[in-house]
Design an enzyme around this catalytic site. Sequence first.
Site, PDB file in Angstrom:
ATOM      1  N   LYS A 178     -13.459 118.575  -6.150  1.00 42.14           N
ATOM      2  CA  LYS A 178     -13.409 119.829  -5.398  1.00 42.14           C
ATOM      3  C   LYS A 178     -12.070 119.947  -4.675  1.00 42.14           C
ATOM      4  CE  LYS A 178     -15.588 122.253  -1.640  1.00 42.14           C
ATOM      5  NZ  LYS A 178     -16.603 122.287  -0.594  1.00 42.14           N
ATOM      6  N   GLU A 184      -9.667 108.035  -5.359  1.00 41.86           N
ATOM      7  CA  GLU A 184     -10.284 107.383  -6.522  1.00 41.86           C
ATOM      8  C   GLU A 184     -10.087 108.232  -7.777  1.00 41.86           C
ATOM      9  OE1 GLU A 184     -11.696 107.839  -3.574  1.00 41.86           O
ATOM     10  OE2 GLU A 184     -12.949 106.141  -2.998  1.00 41.86           O
ATOM     11  N   GLY A 238     -19.775 119.432  -2.164  1.00 42.14           N
ATOM     12  CA  GLY A 238     -19.712 118.506  -3.293  1.00 42.14           C
ATOM     13  C   GLY A 238     -21.089 118.036  -3.757  1.00 42.14           C
ATOM     14  N   ARG A 239     -21.950 117.647  -2.788  1.00 44.68           N
ATOM     15  CA  ARG A 239     -23.242 117.077  -3.181  1.00 44.68           C
ATOM     16  C   ARG A 239     -24.251 118.135  -3.632  1.00 44.68           C
ATOM     17  NH1 ARG A 239     -21.787 116.366   1.985  1.00 44.68           N
ATOM     18  NH2 ARG A 239     -23.029 117.235   3.696  1.00 44.68           N
ATOM     19  N   GLU A 324     -25.734 111.794   3.211  1.00 41.45           N
ATOM     20  CA  GLU A 324     -24.450 112.383   3.610  1.00 41.45           C
ATOM     21  C   GLU A 324     -24.699 113.668   4.413  1.00 41.45           C
ATOM     22  OE1 GLU A 324     -20.632 111.823   1.164  1.00 41.45           O
ATOM     23  OE2 GLU A 324     -21.034 113.927   0.822  1.00 41.45           O
ATOM     24  N   HIS A 355     -42.761  95.765  -9.842  1.00 37.73           N
ATOM     25  CA  HIS A 355     -42.506  94.344 -10.079  1.00 37.73           C
ATOM     26  C   HIS A 355     -41.287  93.848  -9.300  1.00 37.73           C
ATOM     27  CE1 HIS A 355     -45.500  93.903 -13.262  1.00 37.73           C
ATOM     28  NE2 HIS A 355     -45.235  95.171 -13.516  1.00 37.73           N
ATOM     29  N   LYS A 475     -11.634 106.185   4.813  1.00 35.64           N
ATOM     30  CA  LYS A 475     -10.574 106.627   3.890  1.00 35.64           C
ATOM     31  C   LYS A 475      -9.207 106.446   4.543  1.00 35.64           C
ATOM     32  CE  LYS A 475     -13.082 110.459   1.684  1.00 35.64           C
ATOM     33  NZ  LYS A 475     -13.114 111.893   1.492  1.00 35.64           N
TER      34      LYS A 475
HETATM   35  O1  F6P Z   1     -16.029 111.332   0.568  1.00 33.96           O
HETATM   36  C1  F6P Z   1     -17.110 112.161   0.458  1.00 33.96           C
HETATM   37  C2  F6P Z   1     -16.835 113.325  -0.458  1.00 33.96           C
HETATM   38  O2  F6P Z   1     -16.082 114.271   0.210  1.00 33.96           O
HETATM   39  C3  F6P Z   1     -18.130 113.903  -0.979  1.00 33.96           C
HETATM   40  O3  F6P Z   1     -18.716 114.774  -0.108  1.00 33.96           O
HETATM   41  C4  F6P Z   1     -17.685 114.495  -2.260  1.00 33.96           C
HETATM   42  O4  F6P Z   1     -18.773 114.757  -3.099  1.00 33.96           O
HETATM   43  C5  F6P Z   1     -16.764 113.405  -2.772  1.00 33.96           C
HETATM   44  O5  F6P Z   1     -16.115 112.922  -1.619  1.00 33.96           O
HETATM   45  C6  F6P Z   1     -15.759 113.809  -3.809  1.00 33.96           C
HETATM   46  O6  F6P Z   1     -14.906 114.800  -3.346  1.00 33.96           O
HETATM   47  P1  F6P Z   1     -14.014 115.653  -4.331  1.00 33.96           P
HETATM   48  O7  F6P Z   1     -14.921 116.390  -5.264  1.00 33.96           O
HETATM   49  O8  F6P Z   1     -13.211 116.568  -3.451  1.00 33.96           O
HETATM   50  O9  F6P Z   1     -13.137 114.705  -5.105  1.00 33.96           O
END
Ligand code: F6P
Length: 507
Positions: A178, A184, A238-239, A324, A355, A475
């Site tokens: 987003k 990452e 995002g979520r 979150e 189990h 972060k």
């Molecule tokens: O670090 C949390 C977050 O902002 C989430 O809310 C989000 O889903 C994820 O990182 C990834 O963010 P992006 O889609 O901006 O890479």
Amino acid sequence: MFETDTQRGGQFKIHWEDFYLDFSKNHLSSETCELLSQLAQECELPTAIKQYFEGQRINVTENRAVLHTALRADKSKSVLFDNENVVPEVHNVLEKIDQFCLSVISGDAKGATGKTFTDVVNIGIGGSDLGPVMVTEALEHYRNHLGLHFISNVDGDHVQEILKKVNPETTLFVVVSKSFTTQETLANATTAKKWLTDVLGEKAVAAHFVAVSTNLSMINTFGIDPDNVFPMNDWVGGRFSLWSAVGLTIALGIGPKNFRSLLEGAQKMDDHFAQTPLSENIPVVLALITIWYNNFYGAESEAIIPYTQYLHRLPAYLQQGIMESNGKSIDRNGKPVDYQTGNLIWGEPGTNAQHAFFQLIHQGTKTIPAHFIGFKKSLFGNDDHHQKLMANFFAQTEALMQGKSETAVRQEGVNENLVPFKVFEGNNPTTTLLIDKLNPESLGKLIAMYEHKIFVEGIVWNIYSYDQWGVELGKQLANTILEELQNNSKGQHDSSTNGLLRHFNAG
Ligand code: F6P
């Protein structure tokens, strides 16, 4: 309560479309339900629901609307945001998704060397990964020939393990972020791009990379063709974004028609949530039950136990959605809360969970309200297996509730010194959701059900559910330490972190 009221099972249930929700095996009387509904009324839940669907900026701390519901709104509907109907633009993006997916699935779209695509690699993290992974696993039965892979962790070993399985000539990369600033995702996309261009040259990027983001300028800088960009809006968290272009990998894997059915299912749940009185409203009832245990029983967690292997990533997906969103300790007035908010979410599919950790739920010292999610039909129609699976499904909630008394244990002729160990106290609360069949539409309903449950909890707890400031500090500190690692310099840290860094750097 079951002993004194033989009709209880029929009283505490909601049957809506293909969903049968039985919440009778909870510590609830009619009076409790009535009082919890009053609590929701006092918190002005009906007004809040209206504001949510109307696109008001209810994500106050980020000054954003929360409009994932608009992403599945029917074309004929109008959802106004800043006086503009957003639905036509949502459908433009959906049509772009349809066309792109059809061309990849049919083989019309080709890679740089003229070969059709066999594999799709989704690069994203958090909401840009968990939704697509969970849904494509859940709907594996509806999948086409495309091999789907997910790179999320910045762990380079994870990236290499995925890349070693695919062929650059036939692989399509979908970079989902987003913000398009997530460390990452940018690192993983850069590694994947290098892996591709080392073999096929710089020009291959245009045919092999597409991106989903709100940040069009960063995509440009990264070198992805603007024609290959699927936009999303900042009013989608995002979520909650799998319904948007973030679901591109889902649409590629199950085909656009099934993707639309997923959206339709969610839309039906939206209508149910927006239009049904609180006492018969599935997300509202579920949220109030959570609040009941969280705030009145001191329960710390909630287990999600799907009785289908297909939903094995649902607990992980809901961990982000729920924790979150509602892991907050400051209320809407900026003051610390003096009551419990978001609970811990965990789970695994039954029967495997039985189990593994069910011992603790049956005989441990903690109250763990659990959701049991099962289906009337299996997808391959293997009745023998399905009956065994579902026998466990029904038996577990019965056992958790009924327990086993000392008298019953003794009647089995158990050695006296073992009696206490074989007693089950029972009275463990469970809520059962029995759905006709797992398909894109019912999955859409299920996910939207949890989204709205999160919303209701946030309203009653008087917290802001749609920001996530709590993930920022880690972060920032990681960036500081990364710089130190790269420059071989020493920063100011506590003695524990210093010791760990020394040990790491010593090789
Ligand atoms: O670090 C949390 C977050 O902002 C989430 O809310 C989000 O889903 C994820 O990182 C990834 O963010 P992006 O889609 O901006 O890479």
